[in-house]
Design a protein around this motif. Structure first.
Motif, PDB file in Angstrom:
ATOM      1  N   ALA A  55     -25.691   7.047  10.918  1.00 57.60           N
ATOM      2  CA  ALA A  55     -26.895   6.224  10.861  1.00 57.60           C
ATOM      3  C   ALA A  55     -26.771   4.916  11.627  1.00 57.60           C
ATOM      4  CB  ALA A  55     -27.260   5.949   9.403  1.00 57.60           C
ATOM      5  N   GLU A  56     -25.649   4.226  11.493  1.00 58.17           N
ATOM      6  CA  GLU A  56     -25.505   2.931  12.152  1.00 58.17           C
ATOM      7  C   GLU A  56     -25.644   3.052  13.660  1.00 58.17           C
ATOM      8  OE1 GLU A  56     -22.627  -0.155  10.847  1.00 58.17           O
ATOM      9  OE2 GLU A  56     -21.630   0.344  12.739  1.00 58.17           O
ATOM     10  N   SER A  57     -24.982   4.026  14.236  1.00 62.34           N
ATOM     11  CA  SER A  57     -25.045   4.227  15.680  1.00 62.34           C
ATOM     12  C   SER A  57     -26.472   4.532  16.126  1.00 62.34           C
ATOM     13  CB  SER A  57     -24.098   5.361  16.096  1.00 62.34           C
ATOM     14  OG  SER A  57     -24.135   5.556  17.489  1.00 62.34           O
ATOM     15  N   GLN A  58     -27.176   5.331  15.339  1.00 65.57           N
ATOM     16  CA  GLN A  58     -28.551   5.683  15.689  1.00 65.57           C
ATOM     17  C   GLN A  58     -29.479   4.477  15.597  1.00 65.57           C
ATOM     18  OE1 GLN A  58     -29.309   9.088  13.144  1.00 65.57           O
ATOM     19  NE2 GLN A  58     -27.414  10.025  13.864  1.00 65.57           N
ATOM     20  N   ASP A 146     -13.095   0.183  10.431  1.00 70.71           N
ATOM     21  CA  ASP A 146     -12.641   1.343   9.672  1.00 70.71           C
ATOM     22  C   ASP A 146     -11.943   0.864   8.409  1.00 70.71           C
ATOM     23  OD1 ASP A 146     -13.417   3.299  11.633  1.00 70.71           O
ATOM     24  OD2 ASP A 146     -11.700   2.676  12.822  1.00 70.71           O
ATOM     25  N   ALA A 147     -12.019   1.657   7.346  1.00 69.84           N
ATOM     26  CA  ALA A 147     -11.391   1.262   6.087  1.00 69.84           C
ATOM     27  C   ALA A 147     -10.881   2.487   5.345  1.00 69.84           C
ATOM     28  CB  ALA A 147     -12.393   0.512   5.209  1.00 69.84           C
ATOM     29  N   ILE A 148      -9.624   2.451   4.939  1.00 75.26           N
ATOM     30  CA  ILE A 148      -9.066   3.497   4.077  1.00 75.26           C
ATOM     31  C   ILE A 148      -9.383   3.096   2.640  1.00 75.26           C
ATOM     32  CG2 ILE A 148      -6.987   4.738   3.375  1.00 75.26           C
ATOM     33  CD1 ILE A 148      -7.830   5.150   6.317  1.00 75.26           C
ATOM     34  N   VAL A 149     -10.068   3.982   1.917  1.00 71.54           N
ATOM     35  CA  VAL A 149     -10.544   3.626   0.582  1.00 71.54           C
ATOM     36  C   VAL A 149     -10.072   4.623  -0.467  1.00 71.54           C
ATOM     37  CG1 VAL A 149     -12.581   2.459   1.507  1.00 71.54           C
ATOM     38  CG2 VAL A 149     -12.747   4.856   0.806  1.00 71.54           C
ATOM     39  N   VAL A 150      -9.936   4.097  -1.684  1.00 75.15           N
ATOM     40  CA  VAL A 150      -9.638   4.906  -2.866  1.00 75.15           C
ATOM     41  C   VAL A 150     -10.518   4.384  -3.994  1.00 75.15           C
ATOM     42  CG1 VAL A 150      -7.240   5.315  -2.167  1.00 75.15           C
ATOM     43  CG2 VAL A 150      -7.780   3.348  -3.618  1.00 75.15           C
ATOM     44  N   THR A 151     -10.594   5.124  -5.081  1.00 74.15           N
ATOM     45  CA  THR A 151     -11.342   4.634  -6.238  1.00 74.15           C
ATOM     46  C   THR A 151     -10.525   3.587  -6.984  1.00 74.15           C
ATOM     47  OG1 THR A 151     -10.438   6.331  -7.695  1.00 74.15           O
ATOM     48  CG2 THR A 151     -12.490   6.872  -6.511  1.00 74.15           C
ATOM     49  N   GLN A 152     -11.203   2.839  -7.832  1.00 74.88           N
ATOM     50  CA  GLN A 152     -10.512   1.867  -8.674  1.00 74.88           C
ATOM     51  C   GLN A 152      -9.469   2.557  -9.552  1.00 74.88           C
ATOM     52  OE1 GLN A 152     -10.512  -1.421  -9.157  1.00 74.88           O
ATOM     53  NE2 GLN A 152     -12.164  -2.087  -7.781  1.00 74.88           N
ATOM     54  N   GLU A 153      -9.821   3.741 -10.052  1.00 72.61           N
ATOM     55  CA  GLU A 153      -8.912   4.480 -10.925  1.00 72.61           C
ATOM     56  C   GLU A 153      -7.634   4.879 -10.197  1.00 72.61           C
ATOM     57  OE1 GLU A 153     -12.898   4.415 -12.471  1.00 72.61           O
ATOM     58  OE2 GLU A 153     -12.133   5.108 -10.525  1.00 72.61           O
ATOM     59  N   THR A 154      -7.780   5.370  -8.970  1.00 74.56           N
ATOM     60  CA  THR A 154      -6.604   5.761  -8.187  1.00 74.56           C
ATOM     61  C   THR A 154      -5.760   4.544  -7.828  1.00 74.56           C
ATOM     62  OG1 THR A 154      -7.718   7.715  -7.276  1.00 74.56           O
ATOM     63  CG2 THR A 154      -5.853   6.855  -6.034  1.00 74.56           C
ATOM     64  N   ALA A 155      -6.414   3.458  -7.438  1.00 74.68           N
ATOM     65  CA  ALA A 155      -5.678   2.237  -7.094  1.00 74.68           C
ATOM     66  C   ALA A 155      -4.873   1.728  -8.284  1.00 74.68           C
ATOM     67  CB  ALA A 155      -6.646   1.167  -6.615  1.00 74.68           C
ATOM     68  N   LYS A 156      -5.471   1.768  -9.460  1.00 74.18           N
ATOM     69  CA  LYS A 156      -4.782   1.282 -10.660  1.00 74.18           C
ATOM     70  C   LYS A 156      -3.646   2.214 -11.064  1.00 74.18           C
ATOM     71  CE  LYS A 156      -5.682  -0.224 -15.402  1.00 74.18           C
ATOM     72  NZ  LYS A 156      -6.722  -0.418 -16.458  1.00 74.18           N
ATOM     73  N   LYS A 157      -3.896   3.524 -10.987  1.00 74.84           N
ATOM     74  CA  LYS A 157      -2.898   4.510 -11.400  1.00 74.84           C
ATOM     75  C   LYS A 157      -1.619   4.399 -10.586  1.00 74.84           C
ATOM     76  CE  LYS A 157      -2.259   9.530 -11.906  1.00 74.84           C
ATOM     77  NZ  LYS A 157      -2.915  10.861 -11.799  1.00 74.84           N
ATOM     78  N   TYR A 158      -1.766   4.164  -9.271  1.00 79.74           N
ATOM     79  CA  TYR A 158      -0.603   4.158  -8.379  1.00 79.74           C
ATOM     80  C   TYR A 158      -0.255   2.758  -7.862  1.00 79.74           C
ATOM     81  CZ  TYR A 158      -1.374   9.208  -8.328  1.00 79.74           C
ATOM     82  OH  TYR A 158      -1.545  10.528  -8.690  1.00 79.74           O
ATOM     83  N   SER A 159      -0.895   1.726  -8.392  1.00 84.94           N
ATOM     84  CA  SER A 159      -0.643   0.341  -7.960  1.00 84.94           C
ATOM     85  C   SER A 159      -0.808   0.190  -6.448  1.00 84.94           C
ATOM     86  CB  SER A 159       0.762  -0.108  -8.384  1.00 84.94           C
ATOM     87  OG  SER A 159       0.907  -0.041  -9.788  1.00 84.94           O
ATOM     88  N   PHE A 226     -14.042   5.085   4.970  1.00 88.09           N
ATOM     89  CA  PHE A 226     -15.400   4.593   5.080  1.00 88.09           C
ATOM     90  C   PHE A 226     -15.422   3.479   6.118  1.00 88.09           C
ATOM     91  CE2 PHE A 226     -16.122   7.039   1.325  1.00 88.09           C
ATOM     92  CZ  PHE A 226     -17.489   7.267   1.274  1.00 88.09           C
ATOM     93  N   PHE A 227     -16.560   2.825   6.240  1.00 88.18           N
ATOM     94  CA  PHE A 227     -16.730   1.795   7.247  1.00 88.18           C
ATOM     95  C   PHE A 227     -17.306   0.564   6.570  1.00 88.18           C
ATOM     96  CE2 PHE A 227     -17.268   6.054   8.860  1.00 88.18           C
ATOM     97  CZ  PHE A 227     -16.202   6.123   9.743  1.00 88.18           C
ATOM     98  N   THR A 228     -16.858  -0.602   6.991  1.00 88.95           N
ATOM     99  CA  THR A 228     -17.087  -1.813   6.204  1.00 88.95           C
ATOM    100  C   THR A 228     -18.538  -2.244   6.106  1.00 88.95           C
ATOM    101  OG1 THR A 228     -16.509  -3.141   8.150  1.00 88.95           O
ATOM    102  CG2 THR A 228     -14.754  -2.708   6.537  1.00 88.95           C
ATOM    103  N   THR A 229     -19.420  -1.713   6.957  1.00 83.16           N
ATOM    104  CA  THR A 229     -20.840  -2.037   6.810  1.00 83.16           C
ATOM    105  C   THR A 229     -21.547  -1.100   5.841  1.00 83.16           C
ATOM    106  OG1 THR A 229     -21.401  -0.676   8.734  1.00 83.16           O
ATOM    107  CG2 THR A 229     -21.051  -3.031   9.123  1.00 83.16           C
ATOM    108  N   GLN A 230     -20.839  -0.132   5.284  1.00 78.87           N
ATOM    109  CA  GLN A 230     -21.471   0.809   4.356  1.00 78.87           C
ATOM    110  C   GLN A 230     -21.545   0.203   2.953  1.00 78.87           C
ATOM    111  OE1 GLN A 230     -18.917   4.364   5.471  1.00 78.87           O
ATOM    112  NE2 GLN A 230     -20.925   5.325   5.262  1.00 78.87           N
ATOM    113  N   SER A 231     -22.736   0.207   2.398  1.00 77.02           N
ATOM    114  CA  SER A 231     -22.921  -0.318   1.044  1.00 77.02           C
ATOM    115  C   SER A 231     -22.238   0.548   0.004  1.00 77.02           C
ATOM    116  CB  SER A 231     -24.414  -0.416   0.723  1.00 77.02           C
ATOM    117  OG  SER A 231     -25.036   0.865   0.796  1.00 77.02           O
TER     118      SER A 231
END
Length: 310
Positions: A55-58, A146-159, A226-231
């Motif tokens: 969408a952003e590119s378009q 560009d952004a490498i993302v995880v959920t809050q749960e995964t981040a907490k589980k594995y620090s 994901f990408f940093t402009t994505q809500s």
């Protein structure tokens, strides 16, 4: 391909011959029209604008197209071409003349061993990296990283705080995303090379889209891009992992254009767009376009009405 008049073709041919004769010319950043150098036509009657398949590119392509149309330039559209490998092929084979692009991603596409990682250095490195016949105009302050993302749960589980923290646990994890995420330096290839991170499996889904988001939230995958402009990042409380090794370069918005279509009017119009774009505005435009209720053309038209270029 769009039709050209005999005069327009003659101008383009002359420009190509002049470029070959001069062998580069002046400092590519000295003219104020952006990076690139080489000969360009005095006037352009028509050109073809392309975009990637998100969408952003378009939206950006539509902003460029509508701004140029307001100057009386005929614009043909070839939007939603696909991933970078496809739309870069299109501009190099002259199927399109203009694309919205990103400074860091463009640099590493043409120069795999690029070492620049600051915004201005990345932009200044582009002229030497681009093939003959291609230029970039002014970069915008607006950027989409560009952004490498995880959920809050995964981040907490594995620090997890940075990409490097994944190394100890990634062999028990599944990564997912667009097919290019698996092979690019900004994706799994760079994670392996710079951080020693390898996953037990990769699921081909979409690039920062609803399939990847659902799989992440369902824990079908544990890591995606994901990408940093994505809500979606903020709306879903996702965690962006830090990238101290810079597999993700600064990605300011920049028009990539064929030299034979970079007239002063085209360059001035697009540079005026670039000067108006901001990251916060781009984030809003992306959210509206990704929502499905507004087309890229409608979102672009609204932005241009609120940000007159003259």
């Amino acid at each position: 391909m769009f039709r050209r008049t005999f005069i327009r073709s003659a101008i383009a041919a002359t420009a190509v011959l002049a470029l070959a004769a001069c062998g580069g010319g002046e400092d590519p950043l000295s003219s104020g029209d952006g990076a690139g150098g080489g000969s360009a036509p005095d006037k352009v009657d028509s050109l073809t604008v392309g975009s990637a398949n998100f969408a952003e590119s378009q939206v950006l392509a539509e902003i460029y197209a509508q701004a140029l149309e307001a100057k009386g330039i005929k614009v043909n559209r070839k939007l939603n071409i696909g991933a970078r490998e496809l739309y870069m092929a299109a501009i190099q084979d002259k199927s399109v003349d203009l694309l919205p692009e990103y400074t860091g991603a463009t640099l590493v596409y043409f120069k795999k061993d690029a070492t620049e990682n600051e915004a201005e250095a990345v932009y200044k490195a582009l002229p030497d990296a681009l093939p003959d016949g291609l230029e970039v105009l002014n970069k915008s302050e607006a950027a989409d990283e560009d952004a490498i993302v995880v959920t809050q749960e995964t981040a907490k589980k594995y620090s997890l705080k940075s990409i490097g923290d994944l190394k100890a646990v990634s062999k028990d994890m599944v990564a997912g995303g667009g097919p290019e995420f698996k092979t690019r330096t900004a994706g799994l290839a760079g994670m392996k090379d710079k951080y020693g991170v390898e996953f037990k499996e990769f699921k081909t889904l979409d690039a920062g889209g609803p399939l990847s988001l659902k799989a992440l939230k369902d824990n079908t995958i544990q890591v995606t891009q994901f990408f940093t402009t994505q809500s979606a990042i903020k709306d879903n409380n996702l965690v962006v992992l830090e990238d101290p090794e810079h597999i993700h370069l600064p990605n300011n918005i920049v028009p990539l254009i064929r030299t034979d279509h970079k007239s002063p009017e085209v360059a001035d119009t697009l540079n005026a767009v670039q000067a108006k774009l901001t990251t916060s505005a781009l984030t809003d435009l992306v959210k509206r376009a990704e929502g499905g209720s507004e087309s890229a053309a409608a979102v672009a038209k609204d932005w241009l009405s609120q940000n007159p270029l003259t």
